[in-house]
Scaffold this motif. Structure first.
Motif, short mmCIF file in Angstrom:
data_model
loop_
_atom_site.label_atom_id
_atom_site.label_comp_id
_atom_site.label_asym_id
_atom_site.label_seq_id
_atom_site.Cartn_x
_atom_site.Cartn_y
_atom_site.Cartn_z
N MET A 128 0.84 -1.19 0.00
CA MET A 128 0.00 0.00 0.00
C MET A 128 0.87 1.24 0.00
N THR A 129 0.50 2.19 -0.82
CA THR A 129 1.14 3.50 -0.76
C THR A 129 0.22 4.44 -0.01
N LEU A 130 0.78 5.47 0.54
CA LEU A 130 0.02 6.42 1.32
C LEU A 130 -0.59 7.46 0.37
N SER A 131 -1.90 7.44 0.24
CA SER A 131 -2.59 8.32 -0.71
C SER A 131 -2.72 9.73 -0.14
N LEU A 132 -2.96 10.66 -1.03
CA LEU A 132 -3.23 12.04 -0.62
C LEU A 132 -4.46 12.09 0.28
N HIS A 133 -5.49 11.35 -0.09
CA HIS A 133 -6.72 11.33 0.73
C HIS A 133 -6.42 10.85 2.15
N ALA A 134 -5.66 9.77 2.27
CA ALA A 134 -5.32 9.25 3.60
C ALA A 134 -4.50 10.26 4.39
N ALA A 135 -3.51 10.88 3.72
CA ALA A 135 -2.66 11.87 4.39
C ALA A 135 -3.49 13.06 4.87
N LEU B 208 4.57 12.26 5.39
CA LEU B 208 5.51 11.82 4.38
C LEU B 208 5.21 10.38 3.99
N ASP B 209 5.52 10.01 2.76
CA ASP B 209 5.40 8.60 2.38
C ASP B 209 6.64 7.85 2.87
N ALA B 210 6.70 6.57 2.62
CA ALA B 210 7.80 5.74 3.14
C ALA B 210 9.16 6.14 2.59
N GLY C 167 1.23 -3.76 9.24
CA GLY C 167 2.55 -3.91 9.83
C GLY C 167 3.68 -3.26 9.06
N ALA C 168 3.46 -2.89 7.82
CA ALA C 168 4.50 -2.27 7.00
C ALA C 168 4.47 -0.75 7.17
N ILE C 169 5.65 -0.15 7.19
CA ILE C 169 5.75 1.30 7.27
C ILE C 169 5.40 1.88 5.91
N VAL C 170 4.37 2.72 5.87
CA VAL C 170 3.96 3.37 4.62
C VAL C 170 4.21 4.87 4.65
N GLY C 171 4.67 5.37 5.79
CA GLY C 171 4.96 6.79 5.91
C GLY C 171 5.14 7.19 7.36
N ALA C 172 5.06 8.49 7.58
CA ALA C 172 5.16 9.03 8.93
C ALA C 172 4.46 10.37 8.99
N ILE C 173 4.01 10.70 10.18
CA ILE C 173 3.45 12.01 10.46
C ILE C 173 4.40 12.72 11.41
#
Length: 142
Positions: A1-8, A32-34, A107-113
């Motif tokens: 999974m990538t971190l979408s703009l909507h999710a962010a 930020l994404d991963a 469980g996978a890192i897809v980004g950070a806040i």
């Protein structure tokens, strides 16, 4: 999974809602994404000049070191020379203060806040609230 703009954007909205409920000082929030690329950012009215840079450094530190900045700050207390070296190696692109939290999916890192503007504890509480509001598990639930 990538971190979408909507999710962010959902993470940011949840974090800022939590900040207003806590009467926090004006915040800057970055997701930020991963790979460390900015996906979304918001700066509340009145947030000071360096808040974006600090929020980004918190998020980058979490991604780069694979843990929340609260954990990293605790580790740095026991090994300050190493963490000073890390800061130098990455050109200062890391902040060892609570408020940088990993975004995980399955469980996978897809980004950070990363959040900056109030105390580290408040910044982190708002980050975790943002993750929960957007339907992501918090690190403590991993």
């Amino acid at each position: 999974m990538t971190l979408s703009l909507h999710a962010a954007q959902s993470i940011i909205a949840g974090a800022l809602d939590a900040a207003r409920q806590r009467a926090a000082k004006p915040l800057a929030v970055v997701v930020l994404d991963a790979g460390g690329h900015p996906v979304a950012f918001a700066r509340e009215d009145g947030a000071s000049l360096f808040r974006f840079d600090i929020a980004r450094a918190k998020a980058m530190g979490a991604i780069g070191m694979g843990d929340s900045t609260r954990v990293l700050a605790e580790r740095a207390k026991g090994n300050p020379i190493f963490f000073q070296s890390v800061t130098a190696v990455v050109g200062g692109d890391v902040a060892f203060s609570p408020g940088g939290v990993l975004v995980r999916h399955a469980g996978a890192i897809v980004g950070a806040i990363g959040i900056s503007g109030d105390t580290g504890d408040c910044d982190e509480e708002c980050a975790l609230a943002g993750l929960a509001a957007a339907g992501f598990s918090t690190e403590s639930e991993q």
